[in-house]
Design a protein around this motif. Structure first.
Motif, PDB file in Angstrom:
ATOM      1  N   LEU A 144     -13.722  20.909   0.768  1.00  0.00           N
ATOM      2  CA  LEU A 144     -13.190  20.279   1.784  1.00  0.00           C
ATOM      3  C   LEU A 144     -11.604  20.118   1.958  1.00  0.00           C
ATOM      4  N   PRO A 145     -10.645  20.686   2.706  1.00  0.00           N
ATOM      5  CA  PRO A 145      -9.062  20.633   2.229  1.00  0.00           C
ATOM      6  C   PRO A 145      -8.432  19.410   1.242  1.00  0.00           C
ATOM      7  N   GLU A 146      -9.063  17.850   1.502  1.00  0.00           N
ATOM      8  CA  GLU A 146      -8.740  17.102   0.671  1.00  0.00           C
ATOM      9  C   GLU A 146      -9.459  17.370  -1.096  1.00  0.00           C
ATOM     10  N   CYS A 147     -10.159  18.131  -1.157  1.00  0.00           N
ATOM     11  CA  CYS A 147     -11.593  18.130  -2.690  1.00  0.00           C
ATOM     12  C   CYS A 147      -9.580  18.707  -3.228  1.00  0.00           C
ATOM     13  N   GLY A 148     -10.302  17.530  -4.717  1.00  0.00           N
ATOM     14  CA  GLY A 148      -9.656  17.322  -5.845  1.00  0.00           C
ATOM     15  C   GLY A 148      -9.036  19.142  -6.608  1.00  0.00           C
ATOM     16  N   SER A 149      -9.950  19.792  -6.079  1.00  0.00           N
ATOM     17  CA  SER A 149     -10.228  20.963  -6.909  1.00  0.00           C
ATOM     18  C   SER A 149      -9.510  22.163  -6.574  1.00  0.00           C
ATOM     19  N   VAL A 150      -9.053  21.710  -4.717  1.00  0.00           N
ATOM     20  CA  VAL A 150      -7.842  22.928  -4.033  1.00  0.00           C
ATOM     21  C   VAL A 150      -6.874  22.984  -5.211  1.00  0.00           C
ATOM     22  N   GLU A 151      -6.439  21.989  -5.310  1.00  0.00           N
ATOM     23  CA  GLU A 151      -4.947  21.866  -5.736  1.00  0.00           C
ATOM     24  C   GLU A 151      -4.710  22.129  -7.235  1.00  0.00           C
ATOM     25  N   GLU A 152      -5.887  22.378  -7.942  1.00  0.00           N
ATOM     26  CA  GLU A 152      -6.105  22.955  -9.159  1.00  0.00           C
ATOM     27  C   GLU A 152      -6.357  24.902  -9.146  1.00  0.00           C
ATOM     28  N   MET A 153      -6.625  24.746  -7.352  1.00  0.00           N
ATOM     29  CA  MET A 153      -6.731  26.232  -7.503  1.00  0.00           C
ATOM     30  C   MET A 153      -5.405  27.004  -7.453  1.00  0.00           C
ATOM     31  N   GLU A 154      -5.884  28.509  -7.739  1.00  0.00           N
ATOM     32  CA  GLU A 154      -5.501  29.254  -8.053  1.00  0.00           C
ATOM     33  C   GLU A 154      -4.478  29.998  -6.701  1.00  0.00           C
ATOM     34  N   GLU A 155      -3.664  30.170  -5.960  1.00  0.00           N
ATOM     35  CA  GLU A 155      -2.928  30.682  -4.490  1.00  0.00           C
ATOM     36  C   GLU A 155      -4.068  31.464  -4.449  1.00  0.00           C
ATOM     37  N   LYS A 156      -4.290  32.268  -5.279  1.00  0.00           N
ATOM     38  CA  LYS A 156      -4.038  34.495  -4.613  1.00  0.00           C
ATOM     39  C   LYS A 156      -5.712  34.202  -4.765  1.00  0.00           C
ATOM     40  N   ASN A 157      -6.482  33.109  -5.135  1.00  0.00           N
ATOM     41  CA  ASN A 157      -8.099  32.565  -4.698  1.00  0.00           C
ATOM     42  C   ASN A 157      -8.068  31.854  -4.128  1.00  0.00           C
ATOM     43  N   LYS A 158      -7.178  31.521  -3.550  1.00  0.00           N
ATOM     44  CA  LYS A 158      -7.721  30.526  -1.723  1.00  0.00           C
ATOM     45  C   LYS A 158      -7.469  30.886  -0.651  1.00  0.00           C
ATOM     46  N   GLU A 159      -7.970  30.640   0.063  1.00  0.00           N
ATOM     47  CA  GLU A 159      -8.002  30.907   1.137  1.00  0.00           C
ATOM     48  C   GLU A 159      -8.810  29.867   2.572  1.00  0.00           C
ATOM     49  N   TYR A 160      -7.914  29.475   3.579  1.00  0.00           N
ATOM     50  CA  TYR A 160      -8.110  28.443   4.677  1.00  0.00           C
ATOM     51  C   TYR A 160      -9.300  29.326   5.976  1.00  0.00           C
ATOM     52  N   CYS A 161      -9.569  28.554   5.981  1.00  0.00           N
ATOM     53  CA  CYS A 161     -10.892  28.975   7.350  1.00  0.00           C
ATOM     54  C   CYS A 161     -11.212  28.024   8.168  1.00  0.00           C
ATOM     55  N   GLU A 162     -11.542  27.549   9.338  1.00  0.00           N
ATOM     56  CA  GLU A 162     -12.329  26.899   9.742  1.00  0.00           C
ATOM     57  C   GLU A 162     -13.999  27.858  10.814  1.00  0.00           C
ATOM     58  N   THR A 163     -14.810  26.932  10.466  1.00  0.00           N
ATOM     59  CA  THR A 163     -16.202  28.008  10.615  1.00  0.00           C
ATOM     60  C   THR A 163     -17.023  27.236  10.065  1.00  0.00           C
ATOM     61  N   ASP A 164     -18.549  27.497  10.641  1.00  0.00           N
ATOM     62  CA  ASP A 164     -20.098  27.142  10.361  1.00  0.00           C
ATOM     63  C   ASP A 164     -20.250  26.963   9.001  1.00  0.00           C
ATOM     64  N   ARG A 165     -20.978  25.887   8.469  1.00  0.00           N
ATOM     65  CA  ARG A 165     -20.387  25.433   7.345  1.00  0.00           C
ATOM     66  C   ARG A 165     -22.468  27.059   7.498  1.00  0.00           C
ATOM     67  N   GLU A 166     -22.872  26.827   8.120  1.00  0.00           N
ATOM     68  CA  GLU A 166     -24.244  27.908   7.912  1.00  0.00           C
ATOM     69  C   GLU A 166     -23.382  29.064   7.651  1.00  0.00           C
ATOM     70  N   GLU A 167     -22.697  29.715   8.154  1.00  0.00           N
ATOM     71  CA  GLU A 167     -21.707  30.453   8.062  1.00  0.00           C
ATOM     72  C   GLU A 167     -21.508  30.746   6.785  1.00  0.00           C
ATOM     73  N   LEU A 168     -20.547  30.255   6.375  1.00  0.00           N
ATOM     74  CA  LEU A 168     -20.235  30.321   4.546  1.00  0.00           C
ATOM     75  C   LEU A 168     -21.521  30.894   3.707  1.00  0.00           C
ATOM     76  N   LEU A 169     -22.282  29.450   4.061  1.00  0.00           N
ATOM     77  CA  LEU A 169     -23.917  29.678   3.538  1.00  0.00           C
ATOM     78  C   LEU A 169     -24.561  31.641   3.163  1.00  0.00           C
ATOM     79  N   LYS A 170     -24.590  31.941   4.390  1.00  0.00           N
ATOM     80  CA  LYS A 170     -25.005  33.302   5.324  1.00  0.00           C
ATOM     81  C   LYS A 170     -23.835  34.642   4.172  1.00  0.00           C
ATOM     82  N   GLN A 171     -23.037  34.253   3.666  1.00  0.00           N
ATOM     83  CA  GLN A 171     -21.942  34.783   3.405  1.00  0.00           C
ATOM     84  C   GLN A 171     -22.283  34.441   2.093  1.00  0.00           C
ATOM     85  N   GLY A 172     -22.554  34.164   1.182  1.00  0.00           N
ATOM     86  CA  GLY A 172     -23.081  33.964  -0.341  1.00  0.00           C
ATOM     87  C   GLY A 172     -22.309  32.510  -1.010  1.00  0.00           C
ATOM     88  N   TYR A 173     -21.771  32.084  -0.475  1.00  0.00           N
ATOM     89  CA  TYR A 173     -21.184  30.975  -1.166  1.00  0.00           C
ATOM     90  C   TYR A 173     -21.978  29.547  -0.887  1.00  0.00           C
TER      91      TYR A 173
END
Length: 371
Positions: free
Chosen positions: A334-363
């Motif tokens: 979630l955008p407010e998760c504390g882990s997001v602040e610690e994430m390297e920018e090159k690995n970070k990607e914002y998106c608006e999508t269906d949760r099930e779609e992310l699970l299907k993509q292997g996340y």
């Protein structure tokens, strides 16, 4: 009550018998639906039995009407108190026989002071618990100013609301570490139909209720703690065996409510689920034998998917949420998760999508924010 396929039950509460000491607080130290739904009488006194699960976002508020008498269980947040008070006024209600603050968290009692200032209230039921917050103090202060009696609940006592009976089932004991487990739980019986209201009671409190041997069976369950996986355990669901379940929850809330595990447990027991984040205010009507539900001014049944009362555009929006993907760890947050602040920018990607779609993509979902 015999389960019928197209029956929707709406009952509410009434098992509340609060036998504690009743004293005037003044001396104690310590999406609105239309006013009159289709098919109902225009006169409050003639309306048989209704439960209005008011859409107050990530909070709780339910209005129960029976035989010309009214009860309010929780009042939403400080911000939505005026909405609850306005909804009660729209129902042509001038007096609340009972008001229940299930437990002292702001998302349950925040609006009660506003309601008491707007509608004459006879008795306020609160758990036997002291709580240090301004919201809690405001509720007691306004109750005192309006000469409202305060009672503490004793499981097993009963109250009458029109022809309905309200029985208090919890809190069973004291000594809980989590305030949620002090939630007042009531079962309301109206003739052959029954409704169970659980506040934010969690698994520990559910287990205690099971141990008492109380009759927990109910046609309609107001799901505990907004559908969190810390409530609505397998054993509890088995004992309640609801035909219908109502979840009061805010759209796109940061807690991830309702939890998928909770939805699965409810579906596995055969309960039809109605959610305020998807349907707005949900109203149940009981004639003493059958129960039906309405939302958005139209009838809904177990064969009609909840999304069918929404427009196609609304339905698509309700499935999408904002997430932050870590392309390196293959986890989403979630955008407010504390882990997001610690994430390297090159690995970070914002998106608006269906949760099930992310699970299907292997996340995989983050274990901290539980997206």
């Amino acid at each position: 009550m015999k389960r019928l396929k197209h029956k929707v039950i709406t009952g509410i509460v009434c098992l509340a018998a609060l036998a504690g000491i009743a004293v005037p607080v003044s001396i104690q130290e310590n999406k609105s639906s239309p006013v009159h739904q289709p098919g109902t009488s225009s006169s409050f006194g003639n309306r048989e039995f209704e439960v209005h699960f008011i859409d107050v976002g990530q909070a709780d508020s339910a209005l129960i009407l029976c035989g010309g008498e009214a009860m309010l269980i929780d009042g939403g947040t400080n911000e939505t108190g005026h909405q609850v008070a306005g909804y009660i006024e729209e129902q042509d209600i001038k007096r609340l026989k009972y008001m229940i603050g299930t437990h002292p968290h702001e998302d349950h009692i925040g609006g009660l002071d506003t309601v008491m200032d707007s509608v004459t209230t006879e008795t306020l039921l609160m758990p036997p618990l002291e709580y240090d917050s301004k919201t809690y103090e405001d509720v007691l202060k306004v109750a005192g100013e309006n000469h409202v009696l305060v009672q503490n609940p004793v499981p097993g006592n009963t109250y009458s609301l029109g022809d309905a009976v309200v029985t208090v089932l919890a809190p069973v004991r004291t000594g809980y570490m989590d305030t949620n487990n002090y939630s007042i739980v009531v079962r309301i019986d109206y003739r052959e139909t029954s409704f169970l209201f659980t506040g934010d009671a969690e698994i520990e409190a559910e287990y205690d209720m099971l141990e008492t041997g109380w009759n927990l069976k109910a046609d309609v369950l107001k799901v505990g703690h907004h559908g969190s996986d810390t409530s609505t355990s397998e054993g509890f669901i088995h004992a309640v065996a609801p035909s219908y379940a109502v979840i009061s929850v805010g759209i796109h809330n940061s807690y991830g409510h309702p939890a998928e595990q909770t939805i699965e447990r409810l579906e596995n027991c055969g309960a039809v689920c109605y959610r305020t984040d998807e349907m707005g205010t949900v109203t149940a009507y009981s004639d003493g034998t059958d129960i039906r539900f309405e939302a958005g001014g139209r009838k809904v049944s177990e064969k009609e998917p909840e999304s069918s009362i929404l427009s196609e555009e609304q339905s698509q929006v309700s499935k999408k949420k904002s997430y932050v993907i870590n392309k390196h760890t293959k986890k989403f947050h979630l955008p407010e998760c504390g882990s997001v602040e610690e994430m390297e920018e090159k690995n970070k990607e914002y998106c608006e999508t269906d949760r099930e779609e992310l699970l299907k993509q292997g996340y995989l979902p983050c274990g901290n924010c539980n997206p």
